[in-house]
Motif scaffolding. Sequence first.
Motif, PDB file in Angstrom:
ATOM      1  N   ARG A   1       0.895  -1.279  -0.019  1.00  0.00           N
ATOM      2  CA  ARG A   1       0.021   0.185   0.147  1.00  0.00           C
ATOM      3  C   ARG A   1       0.666   1.316   0.200  1.00  0.00           C
TER       4      ARG A   1
ATOM      5  N   THR B   1      -0.149   7.965   1.800  1.00  0.00           N
ATOM      6  CA  THR B   1      -1.202   8.265   1.941  1.00  0.00           C
ATOM      7  C   THR B   1      -1.462   6.843   2.970  1.00  0.00           C
TER       8      THR B   1
ATOM      9  N   GLU C   1      -3.410   4.679   1.224  1.00  0.00           N
ATOM     10  CA  GLU C   1      -3.725   3.995   0.334  1.00  0.00           C
ATOM     11  C   GLU C   1      -3.463   2.015   0.006  1.00  0.00           C
ATOM     12  N   LYS C   2      -4.639   1.648  -0.590  1.00  0.00           N
ATOM     13  CA  LYS C   2      -4.784   0.398  -1.014  1.00  0.00           C
ATOM     14  C   LYS C   2      -3.835   0.570  -2.756  1.00  0.00           C
TER      15      LYS C   2
ATOM     16  N   LYS D   1      -4.865   5.410   8.270  1.00  0.00           N
ATOM     17  CA  LYS D   1      -5.581   4.827   7.176  1.00  0.00           C
ATOM     18  C   LYS D   1      -5.550   3.443   7.603  1.00  0.00           C
TER      19      LYS D   1
ATOM     20  N   ASP E   1      -8.613   0.381   7.512  1.00  0.00           N
ATOM     21  CA  ASP E   1      -8.917  -0.001   6.831  1.00  0.00           C
ATOM     22  C   ASP E   1      -8.373  -2.122   6.569  1.00  0.00           C
TER      23      ASP E   1
END
Length: 874
Positions: free
Chosen positions: A262, A266, A268-269, A351, A355
Motif C-alpha cells: 500500500r 497516504t 491508500e490501497k 488509514k 482499512d
Amino acid sequence: EKMVYFYGGGIAEGSAKMKNLLGGKGANLAEMARLGLPVPAGFTITTEVCDYYWKHDRKFPETLEAEVDKAMKKLEEVSGKKFGDKDNPLLVSVRSGAAVSMPGMMDTILNLGLNDETVEALAKNTGNPRFAYDAYRRFMQMFGDVALGIPHHDFEEALNKVKEEKGVKLDIELEAEDFKKVVELYKEIYRKAGKEFPQDPKKQLWIAIEAVFGSWMNERAIKYRAINGIKEGELLGTAVNVVMMVFGNMGEDSGTGVCFTRDPNTGEKVKYGEYLPNAQGEDVVAGIRTPYPLEKLNEMMPDVYKQLTEIMDKLELHYKDMQDIEFTVEKGKLYFLQTRTGKRTAKAAVKIAVDLVKEGLIDKATAVMRVAPDQIDKLLHPAFDEEEIKKAQEIGEGLPASPGAATGKVVFSADDAEKLAKEGTPVILVRPETSPEDVGGMNAAEGILTATGGMTSHAAVVARGMGKPAIVGAGEIVIDEEAKEFEARGVKVKEGDWISIDGTTGKVYLGKVKTIKPKGLEGEVAELLEFADEIRVLGVRANADIPRDATVARNFGAEGIGLCRTEHMFFEGDRIQKMRRMIVSKTVEQREAALEELLPLQKEDFKGLFEAMEGFPVTIRLLDPPLHEFLPNDEEQMKELAPQLGVSVEELKEIVENLHEFNPMMGHRGVRLAITYPEIAVMQTKAIILAAIEMVKEGKKVKPEIMIPLVGTVKELEYLDKIVRETADKLIEEAGVDLEYKVGTMIEVPRGAVTADEIAKVAEFFSFGTNDLTQMTLGFSRDDYGKYINDYIEKGIYEKDPFKHVDQTGVGRMVKIAKDYGRSVNPELKLGVCGEHGGDPESIEFFHKTQLDYVSCSPYRVPIARLAAAQAAV
Ligand code: ADP
Ligand code: MG
Ligand code: MG
C-alpha cells in the motif's frame, strides 16, 4: 544449541515467529521460503552467536565453523554451484539483520566469492565479461569499505580515474577491459591501506561474518538504538544472512526494485514502488540513480509484473499488514530478497489500520495497537499557514518523502545540525543525499532536504520513520558543500539562511514561514479513535480553563474537564485589576466588594465551559496560586498601580513584601488561601453554582465538580467542604432547581495521599495532581530540577524524567496507596489524574493498571490519551 538455520530447495528451518533469534530479515526469508515463494536459498546465523561473540572477547563458539560449512554444502547442493569453484562458482551476499530493522548497521556485501579465478568463470558462464568484472570490482569495493574500513572515497576516485582516462562520464560506458583495470587499481588500494584482498572465498566469508557481528557495536548502530529507545541488552544482537546471489544487472530483462503493498505515504490501497532496470539492489537504496515508478516493470515485463503483484497480495494477506518488499529480476525470473512490515507515515498508519479492519483482516484491538500514540500526535502537527505560504517564494521542488511542514536555518552537515539544534536553533538539514552516519543530525533537524534519491532512499525512509518532514531528490538544488551554500532557481542560499519545506507537497520555499496545527479529527483518525473508545476503560478528560480550549478538547473527544485552573481567568483583560483590588483590601467588606465584581465574570466563564462540555463533568479548582503572582514586583509598575488600587505606593510595596515567600511552591497557596480568605471560595462557589443553575433553567445538562487544591489533612477539606456546600445548597434552594454537584479534592501533598482514608470520608472525588505530588514526593522543585535531572538519568538513578513519565515506584505507589485507602472507606470515590502525566502514554498505562477512572490532559493530547488508554486495555 543450533546456530545456523537453512532455507531453500523446498525447506525452511526458520519461520517468521523466530524474529528474535534470526532477526527480521532472516525470519521473513525463511517464512517466504515456507510459503513457496521464489527466494534465493541461504542461511542465517543466529543473534545468539552475536551475543556470544561480544560476551567472549570477540570469539565464536567452537562448533560454529562446522555448522556454517554444513549449511554452505547444502547451499551448494540446492544451487548446483560450488563456493570458490573455478568452473561454476557460487556467489553470496552477506547481510545483517536484527529483530528490529536498524539502518545504523552494517551495509550488505554483495557478490562475495569472487576472486581472480571465479570472475573468469562468471564471465564465461554468463557470456558477459563486462558484467563479471563489474561485479568483481563492486565486491572488492563493498568488501573493502564495509568489512575492512577502507574509505569508500578511495575506490570512487580510482573508478573516476579510469573513466576520465577513457573520456567517459558514466559507469555504463565502461567495458570489461576498463573494469579489469579498476580491479587492479583496487588491489593497489588494499595494499596501500595495509590490507590484503583475500582471494580465498572462505576467508572472505568469515571476514564478512565478523564484520556484521562487529557492526552491532559500531557508533552508528549504538546511536540508532539510543535514538529509538532500544535499551542495552534488549536485543541479543544482529543475525547474519548468507544468501545466494541473484543478479539484477544482467541486461534489460533484469532489474531490481522495492515495492509496498500500500502507499506508505497516504495508506491508500494501491501498489506502490520503484523499479530500476539493469541494476543491483544497492543502486536504489543509496539513491545514486533515481528509479522509475513500479509501472515501468509492467511496461517492460508484464508477466513478471503480474507475478510480482500477485505475490505482493499474498504476502499482505499472510502478514495481515502492509509489506515493504525488495525484489530482483534476473533474466526475466523474479526473486524476493526481503519482506518486512513497511514503515509508514502517521497518516498511512492510521488509514491502513482502519482499512484492514474494514477488510476483515484484523480486529479493532489489533488496529489500535498498530498506531503509536505519538503518530497521532504527528497528525495533529504543523502545516504551513495558508496565507503566508501563498506569499512565500518557491525555490525548488522534489519528491514529497515525508509529510509535514518545517522551517529552519540551513545547515549542510549532520554535525552542524546537531550542534545548532542543541542551542535551540531550528535547522533544515540540506544534503546531496543522506547515509546512516547522518541519522543523529536528521533527528536533530526540523526537516530534511536532499538533492538526489527516490522515495525509498535512505533519507526518505529514515525521515518517515522519525516523522520528520522531508523532501528528497530535489534535483533543482545544486549544493556546494565546500562553500556551504546551494543554488536553486537562481537563488543562492547560504548556511544559516532560513528556508521552509513542505514534505507533503515537496515544495521548498525561501525564508521563514509560519506553521500551524490542524484543527480537528476527521476521517480514519476519528474512526480509529472510536475503536479506541470502544476498547478503553479509562476515561479521558481535558485540562481547559476557557471555553475556546474546552471546545477544542471536546472536538478531540474529551469526556469532560478534569481541571479548570480558575486563576487563568483572572489574567484576562481588566480582571487583573479587580483581582488586585481584592488582594490589597484592608477589610473583609472591601474584599467582598471586590469579589462581588469578579463574580459575574467568573460565572460567565463557567457557563461557557459548561456549554462547551455538553453535560460532561467539569471539575473546577478553587483559586490555587499564591497571591503575589497577581501583583507586580518592580517599582515603576507599583507607582503606576497604587493610585488605581486606591492605596499608597508605600502600602503597596509593603503588601508585596509581605506576600513574598522564600519557597512559593510551598507557600500561601491552594487550600491555605481559602483558610485565610474563605470569602474567595464563597465567591467562586457562587459563580460556579449560579452558572450551573442558569444552565439547568435553560434545560441543559450540567455536572459541576468543585475541587479543593493542596489538601494535606481532612480538617482543611472539612472546613472548605462546609463553606462550599452551605453556599451552594442555599443558592440551589433559592433557585428551586434540581442540580447535583460534587465536592472533591486534589491529592498532591504526600500527607493527603497517606491519609486518604480520612479524606475520602469527606471528598466525593480525588484528582491526583501528579505534578505537585512528584515535586513533593521526590523533593525536586519543578522549577529547578532541570539543572540536575540529566545527571540523575545518565547515572541511572532515575531512569526517566519523573515529571514526564510518572515515577511508578515512588509517586505511583503514593497514588496506589491513596486509591486503596480512599476506596476502602468510599467505594464510590471517583479517581482521576490531572497532572502532565495524564497525557503521557507510559503513565496512562500505569493509571489504567492502577484502576483509576480517568486521566485529564491538555486538549491537543486528548486523542493521544484516548489511544494510549485503549492500548493499555488490550
Ligand atoms: P538493507 O537491510 O540495507 O536493506 P539488504 O541486506 O536488504 O540491506 O541488501 C541491500 C540490497 O542488496 C537490497 O536491495 C537487496 O535486494 C540486495 N541484495 C541482498 N542480497 C542479495 C542477493 N543475494 N542477490 C541479489 N541482491 C541482493
Ligand atoms: Mg533490504
Ligand atoms: Mg498543584
